[in-house]
Design an enzyme around this catalytic site. Structure first.
Site, PDB file in Angstrom:
ATOM      1  N   MET A  30       0.840  -1.197   0.000  1.00 38.04           N
ATOM      2  CA  MET A  30       0.000   0.000   0.000  1.00 38.04           C
ATOM      3  C   MET A  30       0.878   1.250   0.000  1.00 38.04           C
ATOM      4  O   MET A  30       0.405   2.345   0.342  1.00 38.04           O
ATOM      5  CB  MET A  30      -0.937  -0.002   1.209  1.00 38.04           C
ATOM      6  CG  MET A  30      -1.896  -1.190   1.167  1.00 38.04           C
ATOM      7  SD  MET A  30      -3.412  -0.924   2.097  1.00 38.04           S
ATOM      8  CE  MET A  30      -2.773  -0.709   3.735  1.00 38.04           C
ATOM      9  N   LEU A  33       6.616   3.225   1.501  1.00 37.94           N
ATOM     10  CA  LEU A  33       7.536   2.089   1.619  1.00 37.94           C
ATOM     11  C   LEU A  33       8.634   2.339   2.642  1.00 37.94           C
ATOM     12  O   LEU A  33       9.068   3.471   2.858  1.00 37.94           O
ATOM     13  CB  LEU A  33       8.157   1.799   0.245  1.00 37.94           C
ATOM     14  CG  LEU A  33       7.160   1.467  -0.870  1.00 37.94           C
ATOM     15  CD1 LEU A  33       7.912   1.154  -2.161  1.00 37.94           C
ATOM     16  CD2 LEU A  33       6.246   0.300  -0.493  1.00 37.94           C
ATOM     17  N   HIS A  37       9.285  -3.415   3.406  1.00 36.83           N
ATOM     18  CA  HIS A  37       8.824  -3.653   2.032  1.00 36.83           C
ATOM     19  C   HIS A  37      10.024  -3.994   1.121  1.00 36.83           C
ATOM     20  O   HIS A  37       9.950  -4.901   0.298  1.00 36.83           O
ATOM     21  CB  HIS A  37       8.148  -2.400   1.454  1.00 36.83           C
ATOM     22  CG  HIS A  37       6.894  -1.971   2.160  1.00 36.83           C
ATOM     23  ND1 HIS A  37       6.803  -0.802   2.868  1.00 36.83           N
ATOM     24  CD2 HIS A  37       5.667  -2.555   2.249  1.00 36.83           C
ATOM     25  CE1 HIS A  37       5.581  -0.669   3.358  1.00 36.83           C
ATOM     26  NE2 HIS A  37       4.863  -1.716   3.006  1.00 36.83           N
ATOM     27  N   GLN A 153      -2.939 -12.041   8.086  1.00 34.10           N
ATOM     28  CA  GLN A 153      -3.177 -11.761   6.665  1.00 34.10           C
ATOM     29  C   GLN A 153      -2.541 -12.854   5.802  1.00 34.10           C
ATOM     30  O   GLN A 153      -3.127 -13.319   4.819  1.00 34.10           O
ATOM     31  CB  GLN A 153      -2.572 -10.400   6.308  1.00 34.10           C
ATOM     32  CG  GLN A 153      -2.508 -10.115   4.819  1.00 34.10           C
ATOM     33  CD  GLN A 153      -2.073  -8.694   4.537  1.00 34.10           C
ATOM     34  OE1 GLN A 153      -2.868  -7.778   4.622  1.00 34.10           O
ATOM     35  NE2 GLN A 153      -0.806  -8.517   4.197  1.00 34.10           N
ATOM     36  N   VAL A 176      11.028  -7.005   9.450  1.00 32.93           N
ATOM     37  CA  VAL A 176      12.179  -6.106   9.569  1.00 32.93           C
ATOM     38  C   VAL A 176      11.845  -5.077  10.650  1.00 32.93           C
ATOM     39  O   VAL A 176      10.738  -4.525  10.672  1.00 32.93           O
ATOM     40  CB  VAL A 176      12.485  -5.413   8.227  1.00 32.93           C
ATOM     41  CG1 VAL A 176      13.639  -4.432   8.365  1.00 32.93           C
ATOM     42  CG2 VAL A 176      12.810  -6.464   7.168  1.00 32.93           C
ATOM     43  N   SER A 185       6.669  -0.187   9.974  1.00 28.69           N
ATOM     44  CA  SER A 185       5.298  -0.106   9.473  1.00 28.69           C
ATOM     45  C   SER A 185       5.107   1.285   8.881  1.00 28.69           C
ATOM     46  O   SER A 185       5.650   2.262   9.408  1.00 28.69           O
ATOM     47  CB  SER A 185       4.323  -0.310  10.637  1.00 28.69           C
ATOM     48  OG  SER A 185       3.033   0.126  10.264  1.00 28.69           O
ATOM     49  N   ARG A 187       2.614   2.930   9.191  1.00 33.19           N
ATOM     50  CA  ARG A 187       1.883   3.707  10.195  1.00 33.19           C
ATOM     51  C   ARG A 187       2.806   4.338  11.244  1.00 33.19           C
ATOM     52  O   ARG A 187       2.395   5.257  11.941  1.00 33.19           O
ATOM     53  CB  ARG A 187       0.849   2.832  10.903  1.00 33.19           C
ATOM     54  CG  ARG A 187      -0.324   2.454  10.031  1.00 33.19           C
ATOM     55  CD  ARG A 187      -1.431   1.833  10.864  1.00 33.19           C
ATOM     56  NE  ARG A 187      -2.693   1.833  10.162  1.00 33.19           N
ATOM     57  CZ  ARG A 187      -3.085   0.888   9.322  1.00 33.19           C
ATOM     58  NH1 ARG A 187      -2.306  -0.135   9.096  1.00 33.19           N
ATOM     59  NH2 ARG A 187      -4.261   0.970   8.707  1.00 33.19           N
TER      60      ARG A 187
HETATM   61  P1  AMP Z   1       1.498  -2.928   3.483  1.00 40.42           P
HETATM   62  O1  AMP Z   1       2.018  -1.887   2.551  1.00 40.42           O
HETATM   63  O2  AMP Z   1       1.514  -2.516   4.914  1.00 40.42           O
HETATM   64  O3  AMP Z   1       0.202  -3.512   3.029  1.00 40.42           O
HETATM   65  O4  AMP Z   1       2.548  -4.124   3.424  1.00 40.42           O
HETATM   66  C1  AMP Z   1       2.891  -4.725   2.213  1.00 40.42           C
HETATM   67  C2  AMP Z   1       3.666  -5.999   2.504  1.00 40.42           C
HETATM   68  O5  AMP Z   1       4.847  -5.666   3.249  1.00 40.42           O
HETATM   69  C3  AMP Z   1       2.860  -6.975   3.376  1.00 40.42           C
HETATM   70  O6  AMP Z   1       3.100  -8.297   2.913  1.00 40.42           O
HETATM   71  C4  AMP Z   1       3.449  -6.758   4.736  1.00 40.42           C
HETATM   72  O7  AMP Z   1       3.337  -7.883   5.589  1.00 40.42           O
HETATM   73  C5  AMP Z   1       4.903  -6.464   4.406  1.00 40.42           C
HETATM   74  N1  AMP Z   1       5.549  -5.754   5.497  1.00 40.42           N
HETATM   75  C6  AMP Z   1       5.086  -4.644   6.128  1.00 40.42           C
HETATM   76  N2  AMP Z   1       5.910  -4.296   7.137  1.00 40.42           N
HETATM   77  C7  AMP Z   1       6.911  -5.210   7.149  1.00 40.42           C
HETATM   78  C8  AMP Z   1       8.069  -5.406   7.961  1.00 40.42           C
HETATM   79  N3  AMP Z   1       8.375  -4.594   8.967  1.00 40.42           N
HETATM   80  N4  AMP Z   1       8.891  -6.449   7.674  1.00 40.42           N
HETATM   81  C9  AMP Z   1       8.592  -7.297   6.642  1.00 40.42           C
HETATM   82  N5  AMP Z   1       7.511  -7.158   5.843  1.00 40.42           N
HETATM   83  C10 AMP Z   1       6.680  -6.146   6.095  1.00 40.42           C
END
Ligand code: AMP
Length: 281
Positions: A30, A33, A37, A153, A176, A185, A187
């Protein structure tokens, strides 16, 4: 690196790649980044000839309109981060491109979708399944990469791929973290300074839970973590559950078969953070 906004454009370049026998790795995101990501992108690049990253803030998975409105968006920065990686295509569709008509498809994940995130974010996983299934049918990847941070998820997507017999191999990637342990995150950028300062306690309490699991039952460990979170006035706990990683059902003893995972959702101010830890038994 090409930025594509239209489904047909993406299908056309990927069709040509596939005809040339190239393998396709896909990372749905989403945007906003961060290094979490990018770790998925790097693994996709190591394992595939072509890498597709989608950036789409999917409205159907937000149960809270304010959360959708405030979700961080930073395309320029995302493009600059991705240009330093081996990424071939960025798919950046509009909402109209993805949902020309309302998506009325139904999904049923049984007990997987009614616990934890499902309990507190009704409709969330239906939205996730809508967008990920659409993206899979557009990209038709050989492999798709997801983070373990969003543990439930990943379970839902695994289940969806199995139910729909989708020809994609899923790859789960480690979480990570920032140097202080906070799971990265998008967020996190929304945290105030004081909430950012206490946020690493979430992972610290999860690690303590793992230490405590040597001598205490899952229920005792669960209670300890809940007490610790509740003792921090700037936190508001939604849930902490210790579950079997396949069924997502609560475990009552450590002796049960299978991997156990402690999953948590906490509000730090108005920002909802999730994390989890695997209990190695
Ligand atoms: P999002 O943009 O939050 O929907 O995340 C996209 C993808 O990145 C999803 O598969 C998440 O689980 C992964 N993701 C988000 N944060 C992390 C993190 N800290 N470490 C590894 N993968 C992540």
């Amino acid at each position: 690196m090409q930025l594509l906004r239209k489904i047909n454009e993406l299908k056309s370049v990927l069709g040509a790649d596939r005809q040339n026998g190239l393998s396709i790795g896909f990372v749905p995101t989403m945007g906003a980044l961060h290094l979490g990501h990018l770790s998925l992108v790097d693994l996709a690049a190591a394992e595939n000839d072509r890498v597709v990253v989608s950036i789409f803030v999917n409205p159907t998975q937000f149960n809270d309109p304010n959360d959708l409105k405030n979700y961080p968006r930073s395309l320029e920065n995302d493009l600059s981060l991705l240009s330093s990686r081996l990424c071939d295509y960025i798919f950046y569709p509009s909402v109209e491109e993805m949902y020309p008509d309302p998506d009325t498809r139904k999904f049923d994940f049984g007990s997987l979708e009614i616990v934890m995130e499902g309990k507190f974010r009704p409709g969330h996983f239906k939205g996730v399944a809508q967008v990920v299934s659409k993206l899979f049918s557009i990209v038709d990847p050989h492999k798709a990469y997801f983070g373990r941070k969003d543990f439930q998820q990943y379970s839902i997507i695994k289940n969806m791929v199995k139910q729909l017999e989708m020809p994609v191999q899923l790859v789960a990637c480690e979480t990570v973290r920032e140097a202080d342990g906070l799971a990265m995150s998008s967020r996190n950028a929304l945290l105030t300074k004081e909430h950012r300062q206490i946020a690493p306690l979430i992972y610290r309490f999860l690690q303590e839970a793992k230490d405590e699991s040597v001598a205490h039952s899952p229920e005792d460990v669960r209670r300890h973590v809940i007490e610790k979170i509740n003792s921090v006035s700037l936190f508001r706990l939604e849930y902490f559950e210790i579950v079997d990683d396949l069924t997502l059902k609560n475990v009552s003893t450590w002796d049960e078969e299978g991997v156990k995972v402690g999953c948590i959702a906490v509000f730090a101010g108005s920002v909802r953070l999730i994390d989890n830890i695997v209990f190695e038994k």
